[in-house]
Design a protein around this motif. Structure first.
Motif, short mmCIF file in Angstrom:
data_model
loop_
_atom_site.label_atom_id
_atom_site.label_comp_id
_atom_site.label_asym_id
_atom_site.label_seq_id
_atom_site.Cartn_x
_atom_site.Cartn_y
_atom_site.Cartn_z
N VAL A 213 3.55 0.21 -2.86
CA VAL A 213 2.34 -0.53 -3.22
C VAL A 213 1.92 -1.31 -1.98
O VAL A 213 2.70 -2.10 -1.43
N TYR A 214 0.67 -1.07 -1.54
CA TYR A 214 0.21 -1.68 -0.29
C TYR A 214 -0.04 -3.18 -0.48
O TYR A 214 -0.65 -3.59 -1.48
N GLY A 215 0.40 -3.98 0.52
CA GLY A 215 0.17 -5.42 0.48
C GLY A 215 0.84 -6.02 -0.75
O GLY A 215 2.00 -5.72 -1.07
N LYS A 216 0.05 -6.84 -1.47
CA LYS A 216 0.61 -7.46 -2.69
C LYS A 216 0.16 -6.72 -3.95
O LYS A 216 0.34 -7.21 -5.06
N GLY A 217 -0.52 -5.60 -3.76
CA GLY A 217 -0.98 -4.84 -4.93
C GLY A 217 -2.18 -5.48 -5.60
O GLY A 217 -2.47 -5.19 -6.77
N GLU A 218 -2.90 -6.35 -4.86
CA GLU A 218 -3.99 -7.09 -5.51
C GLU A 218 -5.36 -6.42 -5.37
O GLU A 218 -6.34 -6.92 -5.92
N ASN A 256 -4.17 -2.85 -8.47
CA ASN A 256 -3.19 -1.76 -8.25
C ASN A 256 -1.85 -2.05 -8.90
O ASN A 256 -1.24 -1.17 -9.53
N ILE A 257 -1.37 -3.29 -8.78
CA ILE A 257 -0.03 -3.59 -9.30
C ILE A 257 -0.01 -3.49 -10.83
O ILE A 257 0.98 -3.02 -11.41
N ILE A 282 9.22 -0.07 -7.79
CA ILE A 282 8.06 -0.60 -7.05
C ILE A 282 8.53 -1.23 -5.75
O ILE A 282 9.46 -2.03 -5.72
N SER A 283 7.85 -0.82 -4.66
CA SER A 283 8.23 -1.31 -3.34
C SER A 283 6.97 -1.76 -2.60
O SER A 283 6.08 -0.94 -2.35
N PHE A 284 6.86 -3.06 -2.31
CA PHE A 284 5.69 -3.56 -1.60
C PHE A 284 5.82 -3.20 -0.12
O PHE A 284 6.85 -3.49 0.49
N ASP A 287 0.33 -3.33 4.32
CA ASP A 287 -0.99 -3.03 3.77
C ASP A 287 -1.72 -1.98 4.60
O ASP A 287 -1.45 -1.83 5.80
#
Ligand code: NAD
Ligand code: DAU
Length: 348
Positions: A213-218, A256-257, A282-284, A287
């Protein structure tokens, strides 16, 4: 009326749904699918209709202007529905020129051939260009993209699509060509190449691999079931006035998250895993460069003028999509291993 329609990129994700819909719904039409069969093009996406009498496949590259010119001279198409493109944002960050060649030069080659062979009869020949909401750039927390939103692309992919949209409008304004453009939000569903978020996550969860998941998934995307997009293309192709643009979207925004967590729950149920076990994958990760924060599409115009609305709720569509991937393990295996490409090297 019988029409001979060139659909470009028909072996890809959305293109294959559009080809299938036109072949099945319009037995009087001849549908010619032109596709280069890049890594994203897969004739297995069309296996159920490949022997239909109103369907033909041609392997070819829209960047090759002599080939495109000869094709138009020989085939005398009545219309073009243009989907062929390099479509993945992450790849555009690594190889921008590939996107300029296919998305910009390829589109201009098609426009030039259409212009040359349709010259005396533009009103009866339609050039439909399929584009993306990414041309509008990014939104903050509020607002939606309308057809009047100014273009503000940020990735090499969206810059190349924006450029191709401008060329299509320029050919309408300059030469009087009959053109239509639609700009759609993120599609999901069957035959989606597993480099894109949803099929990548399904494949990784299935194989107990980390889900990046890119960045914080926001970041927020608006998701539309691909068959609803294919239906929108059908409706717009047949009913839009020349020169029109329509936004197509699902009124279905997801962070996204949150989307990935929903998908993890569905996968736990489908695979008979302990609730919560897929979420542990799930792996952050770092980004995406220039990552647009939020897309949201206002498709009121399409609804009001042509009566199109999305048919499927997201949870139902996502479950259907997971079911499809779990039932089509061989397709997924061939695509992820690259075996499907070896097959085409032998065939074409
Ligand atoms: P895709 O990558 O799955 O398929 C693209 C197809 O185009 C492939 O079959 C590929 O082989 C073919 N192609 C690529 N380069 C070519 C070339 N030079 N000559 C001939 N064929 C070539 O893409 P997709 O997701 O199905 O997107 C289709 C179209 O819809 C694109 O124009 C894209 O910009 C647009 N779009 C996609 C989405 C989405 O969510 N996927 C949303 C809005 C708009
Ligand atoms: O909005 C329409 C566009 O949607 C289309 O024009 C593009 O062709 C299509 O690829 C899609 O672009 P996105 O960049 O939005 O799709 P992607 O599936 O690559 O990413 C969706 C979101 O998920 C985005 O915010 C990036 C993020 N992401 C993506 C991948 C591949 C992750 O967090 N992890 C990932 O591994």
């Amino acid at each position: 009326m019988a029409l001979k329609i060139l659909i470009t990129g028909g072996a890809g994700f959305i293109g294959s749904h559009v080809v299938r819909r036109f072949v099945k719904n319009y037995p009087d039409y001849l549908i010619v699918n032109l596709d280069k069969l890049t890594y994203a093009g897969n004739l297995a996406n069309l296996i159920d209709i490949e022997n239909s009498s109103n369907y033909r496949f041609i392997k070819g590259d829209i960047v090759d202007s002599s080939f495109i010119d000869k094709l138009f001279e020989d085939e005398r198409f009545d219309a073009v529905v243009h989907l062929a493109a390099e479509s993945h944002v992450d790849r555009s960050i690594v190889s921008p020129l590939d996107f300029v060649m296919t998305n910009v030069v390829g589109t201009v080659n098609l426009l030039n051939a259409a212009r040359k062979y349709w010259k005396s009869n533009y009103e009866n020949k339609r050039f439909y260009h399929v584009s993306t909401d990414e041309v509008y750039g990014t939104l903050g927390e509020d607002g939606m993209f309308t057809e009047d939103t100014a273009y503000d692309p940020h990735s090499p992919y969206s810059a190349s699509k924006a450029s191709s949209d401008h060329f299509v409008r320029a050919y309408a304004d300059t030469y009087g060509m009959n053109t239509v453009i639609s700009n759609c939000s993120n599609n999901y569903g069957s035959f989606h190449f597993p480099e894109k978020l949803i099929p990548l996550a399904i494949n990784n969860i299935k194989n107990n691999k980390p889900v990046p998941v890119y960045g914080k998934g926001e970041n927020i995307r608006d998701w539309l079931w691909v068959e609803d997009h294919a239906r929108a293309i059908d409706v717009i192709f047949h009913n839009a006035k020349s020169g029109e643009t329509y936004n197509v979207g699902g009124h279905n925004e997801w962070k996204n998250i949150d989307l990935i967590r929903l998908l993890c729950n569905i996968m736990d149920q489908k695979l008979g895993r302990e609730p919560g076990s897929s979420e542990k994958l799930i792996s952050f990760v770092t980004d995406r460069a220039g990552h647009d924060l939020r897309y949201a599409i206002d498709s009121t115009k399409l609804q009001r003028e042509l009566g199109w609305t999305p048919s499927l709720q997201f949870e139902e569509g996502l479950e259907k999509t997971v079911d499809w991937y779990l039932a089509n393990e061989e397709w997924l295996e061939n695509v992820t291993s690259g075996n499907y490409q070896k097959y085409y090297e032998d065939q074409y």
